[in-house]
Design an enzyme around this catalytic site. Structure first.
Site, mmCIF file in Angstrom:
data_model
loop_
_atom_site.group_PDB
_atom_site.id
_atom_site.type_symbol
_atom_site.label_atom_id
_atom_site.label_comp_id
_atom_site.label_asym_id
_atom_site.label_seq_id
_atom_site.Cartn_x
_atom_site.Cartn_y
_atom_site.Cartn_z
ATOM 1 N N ASP A 12 -55.640 -23.089 4.879
ATOM 2 C CA ASP A 12 -56.398 -23.934 3.954
ATOM 3 C C ASP A 12 -56.281 -25.366 4.465
ATOM 4 O OD1 ASP A 12 -57.089 -21.862 2.168
ATOM 5 O OD2 ASP A 12 -55.146 -22.005 1.188
ATOM 6 N N ASP A 131 -64.002 -16.362 -5.462
ATOM 7 C CA ASP A 131 -62.852 -16.921 -6.168
ATOM 8 C C ASP A 131 -62.967 -16.499 -7.629
ATOM 9 O OD1 ASP A 131 -61.801 -18.159 -3.932
ATOM 10 O OD2 ASP A 131 -62.864 -20.043 -4.281
#
Length: 258
Positions: A12, A131
């Site tokens: 990330d 998500d």
């Protein structure tokens, strides 16, 4: 399971650095993406996923230079996401060294972009990142109890996560990266119910993400239907042989690994 389970570290990236938080908040520096990519490649990772976690929310492009330098260091498939809005971004990512592109926010806003990208490059190039989170008290419940979020988990949509996965699979995505926003960064284990529900709805490969804290957390995700398992914190902050430990746990549970 017919094919070997893939173990995928996730990078990330925010402003050129690897970060990790809990439920996508409170980001903590985890190192240089190029150095970590090299380490994971040498450590036995099957693939790498590189997500520019603020590209969509900040409305800016993925850091292509970091993608290029990362791709130069690894010899395993590299998936890149964050700020991917259509054919042009996918084309640029592939030219900079990515093997696959991951799309989330832009596909929710305009589902036809899935058809456009897969028609142009083929299904194998496109990963849909979902998500998902359990619907919040006071909000409109979805049929499955899970809703799609966008902008790095910051915005709810009211869209049923299972139905969205099914629609995207019908439109031609090659894989689904299924990330539990509720479990993300908690190290309490994957959301097994979420994986099972999506597995029952689609035939495309599922990459389970969110919640891994120890090697023993991975086999239940595979048993629930994940074809690959993705994690960040456990690899960034754990011992250098953590990928090997995870593969051993999966193998000892009776599943094939690479």
């Amino acid at each position: 399971m017919a094919v070997a389970v893939r173990v995928i570290p996730c990078l990330d990236v925010d402003a050129g650095r690897v970060v990790k938080g809990i439920n996508f908040e409170g980001l903590r520096d985890a190192g240089d993406p190029v150095e970590l990519a090299h380490r994971y490649d040498n450590g036995g990772a099957d693939e790498l996923t590189f997500l520019d976690v603020t590209a969509s929310s900040g409305n800016r492009e993925t850091t292509f230079d970091v993608v290029r330098r990362t791709a130069e260091e690894v010899f395993i498939p590299l998936t890149v996401g964050g700020g991917v809005r259509g054919v042009a971004e996918v084309d640029k990512l592939l030219r900079y060294g990515a093997d696959k592109a991951s799309i989330n926010t832009a596909a929710v806003a305009r589902p036809d972009v899935i058809d456009e990208i897969t028609r142009h490059f083929g299904s194998q190039v496109l990963v849909l990142s979902v998500d998902a989170r359990r619907t919040r008290p006071g909000s409109e419940p979805t049929a499955s109890g899970f809703e799609v979020t966008t902008h790095g988990g910051r915005q709810g949509t009211g869209i049923d996560a299972i139905e969205w996965a099914r629609e995207a699979a019908d439109r031609g995505v090659g894989e689904i990266l299924l990330n539990s926003i509720d479990a993300d960064g908690t190290k309490d284990g994957f959301d097994i119910e979420l994986i099972r529900l999506v597995r029952a709805a689609v035939r495309v490969p599922i990459i389970a993400s969110g919640g891994a804290g120890k090697p023993e957390h991975f086999p239940p995700a595979v048993a629930a239907g994940a074809d690959a398992v993705l994690a960040a914190s456990i690899f960034h902050f754990g011992p250098v042989d953590m990928i090997s430990q995870v593969k051993t746990a999966i193998r000892e549970a009776g599943f094939e690994v690479r």
